[in-house]
Motif scaffolding. Structure first.
Motif, short mmCIF file in Angstrom:
data_model
loop_
_atom_site.label_atom_id
_atom_site.label_comp_id
_atom_site.label_asym_id
_atom_site.label_seq_id
_atom_site.Cartn_x
_atom_site.Cartn_y
_atom_site.Cartn_z
N ASP A 1 1.07 -4.52 2.40
CA ASP A 1 1.22 -5.95 2.33
C ASP A 1 -0.21 -6.68 2.79
O ASP A 1 -0.97 -6.10 3.60
CB ASP A 1 2.35 -6.60 3.30
CG ASP A 1 3.53 -6.15 3.13
OD1 ASP A 1 3.84 -5.27 2.12
OD2 ASP A 1 4.60 -6.66 3.57
N HIS A 2 -0.24 -7.75 2.10
CA HIS A 2 -1.35 -8.48 2.59
C HIS A 2 -1.16 -10.18 2.91
O HIS A 2 -0.65 -10.63 1.69
CB HIS A 2 -2.88 -8.40 1.65
CG HIS A 2 -3.36 -7.02 1.51
ND1 HIS A 2 -4.07 -6.54 2.52
CD2 HIS A 2 -3.17 -6.21 0.62
CE1 HIS A 2 -4.33 -5.33 2.20
NE2 HIS A 2 -3.82 -5.08 1.06
N PRO A 3 -1.07 -10.66 3.86
CA PRO A 3 -0.94 -12.13 3.93
C PRO A 3 -2.05 -13.04 3.59
O PRO A 3 -3.25 -12.85 4.01
CB PRO A 3 -0.59 -12.24 5.55
CG PRO A 3 -1.58 -11.31 6.11
CD PRO A 3 -1.36 -10.20 5.11
N CYS B 1 -7.48 -12.68 3.34
CA CYS B 1 -6.17 -11.95 3.75
C CYS B 1 -6.34 -12.40 5.37
O CYS B 1 -7.49 -12.13 5.90
CB CYS B 1 -6.10 -10.37 3.62
SG CYS B 1 -4.98 -9.44 4.64
N HIS C 1 -8.99 -6.73 7.55
CA HIS C 1 -9.32 -6.91 6.00
C HIS C 1 -10.12 -7.94 5.59
O HIS C 1 -11.38 -7.69 4.80
CB HIS C 1 -8.03 -7.15 5.42
CG HIS C 1 -6.92 -5.98 5.38
ND1 HIS C 1 -5.75 -5.85 5.08
CD2 HIS C 1 -7.13 -4.82 6.35
CE1 HIS C 1 -5.13 -4.73 5.57
NE2 HIS C 1 -5.89 -4.21 6.24
N ILE D 1 -4.93 -10.58 7.71
CA ILE D 1 -5.09 -9.44 8.74
C ILE D 1 -6.60 -9.12 8.86
O ILE D 1 -7.37 -9.00 8.10
CB ILE D 1 -4.65 -8.00 7.92
CG1 ILE D 1 -3.31 -8.01 7.82
CG2 ILE D 1 -5.19 -6.83 8.84
CD1 ILE D 1 -2.44 -6.92 6.98
N MET E 1 -12.08 -8.93 2.27
CA MET E 1 -11.04 -9.30 1.49
C MET E 1 -11.05 -10.81 1.50
O MET E 1 -9.99 -11.66 2.26
CB MET E 1 -9.68 -8.75 1.97
CG MET E 1 -8.62 -8.86 0.96
SD MET E 1 -7.01 -7.90 1.30
CE MET E 1 -6.61 -7.22 -0.07
CU CU Z 1 -4.92 -7.41 3.99
#
Ligand code: CU
Ligand code: CU
Ligand code: CU
Length: 463
Positions: free
Chosen positions: A378-380, A432, A437, A434, A442
């Protein structure tokens, strides 16, 4: 069960079972018997002042510096989050940020409405430098937000060392009795070591002060998804969602669990009239899809409900959430989130570059973004300055309208967003949430051209 848990909200099954107690699918682990922590710490409030020469403007100062035990802190608070910035719709704020770290840093007010030029997410302030941002909170902006560093490449380290604080904005809707008389509690989740804490405490306990408790849940961890539910004697209880990232919903939505990705917020109303103990738990969740390694079931906080609290009605209507006319969209874009296998993380196949504009849009237009996650986890997805609405998750229409700034994109799925470019144009970022990331690439740059810069033109894409 697993498939349902991948959704951000378990709404479909909830409407039919509102008010019911749903047994947990698994028997509870020994985590249930972990000892209680202290009473929920209330976070100190940031000092606000109104300078004599500037009526109507509130000033405040946040300083990032080092604290005890190698930790970092805003204004020397802690352990635990930085001071609470409590504001009101209509306020004009002049906020000074000072970097007393020995590394570059910056201040980002996550989700607080402000133009890209004020947010300035690409700023890196050198040690000893400071900057000032001045902004006005528009009507309808009441909600739960937070602040944290945004110096690309070092965000995770600074978050994990303790740099994060909450922002609560109130407005006229909070004055209606159904909200005013609720016991308003902010629960800010952070992780600095092995344990995720709430307002800096492990498994704190709230003693309810009213027949309904408003929980402002804020996931300020650097990268922990939290699938949260309230249980009473091992059974889930129904709570009502009243707000997401970018403020209040039209009406309360009953649910039995909610996934809060890193960066996300949600506000719940919980009935607290039946004496006893409610437990806020983080349920098993895998960011690697069904069958992936799941987090343990663990209690995060307790709510003790004394006898004799009077019932409080649920609010029937909150804030109208606009139904966006999708026929006016000027384009549909697809953004692809992925991991490169070499430890870097990408959007549309490339890692972040400070001087490259990745997307161009035009102020005042509406776009549809299909954010596809082709990676194994998953990536928020977070967009600055422009609130979005989720239209569909993997083809399934979103069951209610809400404004958001952070949307979890589960592994292997596509989430469809409405992205209206309202307010000022400018250069901003999407990434993202996280933090590792984002630090590892990202993130992308979005440039929203002022509408009168190119009158009547459909914006050219660089893609
Ligand atoms: Cu991510
Ligand atoms: Cu953020
Ligand atoms: Cu950001």
């Amino acid at each position: 069960m697993a498939e349902l848990s991948r959704r951000s909200l378990i709404v479909g099954s909830v409407v039919a079972t509102a008010g019911a107690l749903i047994p947990l699918a698994r028997s509870l682990t020994s985590a249930e018997t972990l000892p209680d922590g202290p009473p929920l710490p209330e976070l100190p409030e940031l000092d606000l002042s109104t300078p004599a020469g500037k009526p109507g403007t509130t000033t405040a100062v946040l300083t990032a510096g080092s604290a005890e035990n190698g930790r970092l802190a805003y204004n020397g608070t802690g352990p635990g989050p930085g001071p609470l910035l409590r504001l009101r719709e209509g306020d004009r704020i002049r906020l000074t940020f000072r970097n007393d770290l020995d590394a570059p840093s910056s201040l980002h007010l996550h989700g607080v409405p402000m133009p890209p030029a004020t947010d300035a997410p690409l700023t890196h302030l050198a040690p000893g430098d400071s900057d000032v941002r001045e902004f006005t909170l528009p009507p309808g902006s009441a909600g739960t937000y937070w602040y944290h560093p945004h110096a690309h490449g070092d965000v995770e380290r600074q978050l994990l060392a303790g740099l994060a604080g909450p922002v609560v904005v109130t407005g006229p809707l909070d004055d209606q009795p159904a909200l005013r008389d609720a016991d308003d509690r902010l629960l800010m989740f952070t992780r600095t070591g092995r344990e995720i804490t709430v307002n800096g405490a492990t498994r704190p306990v709230i003693t309810a002060r009213s027949g309904r408790t408003r929980l402002r849940l804020l996931n300020a961890t650097a990268g922990d998804h939290l699938l949260l539910a309230l249980t009473r004697e091992d059974k889930r209880t129904t709570a009502h969602l009243i707000a997401t990232d970018s403020g209040l919903l039209q009406r309360p939505v009953p649910l039995i669990e909610i996934l809060l990705a890193p960066g996300e917020r949600a506000e719940l109303l919980v009935e607290t009239t039946t004496p006893g103990r409610l437990t806020l738990r983080s349920l098993p969740y895998s960011v690697y899809g069904a069958g992936g390694q799941r987090t343990p079931d663990r209690p995060m906080a307790g709510i003790d409900i004394p006898a004799d609290l009077s019932p409080l009605e649920l609010p029937t209507s909150l804030l109208p959430v606009e139904k966006i006319d999708l026929s006016t969209a000027v384009r549909t874009r697809r953004l692809v989130l992925d991991g490169a296998g070499d430890g870097s993380y990408t959007i549309d196949g490339r890692t972040f570059a400070h001087d490259r504009v990745d997307l161009r849009a035009t102020q005042g237009t509406l776009e549809i973004w299909e954010v596809e996650n082709t990676h194994t986890m998953d990536h928020p997805f977070h967009l600055h300055s422009y609130a979005v609405q989720v239209l569909a998750r993997d083809g399934k229409a979103e069951p209610f309208r809400a404004w958001r700034d952070t949307v979890n994109i589960p592994a292997g799925t596509t989430v469809r967003l409405a992205v209206p470019f309202r307010g000022d144009g400018g250069r901003t970022v999407y990434h993202c949430h996280i933090a590792a990331h984002e630090d590892l690439g990202m993130m992308g740059i979005l440039e929203v051209a002022e509408a009168d810069a190119r009158p009547g033109e459909v914006p050219a894409s660089d893609r």
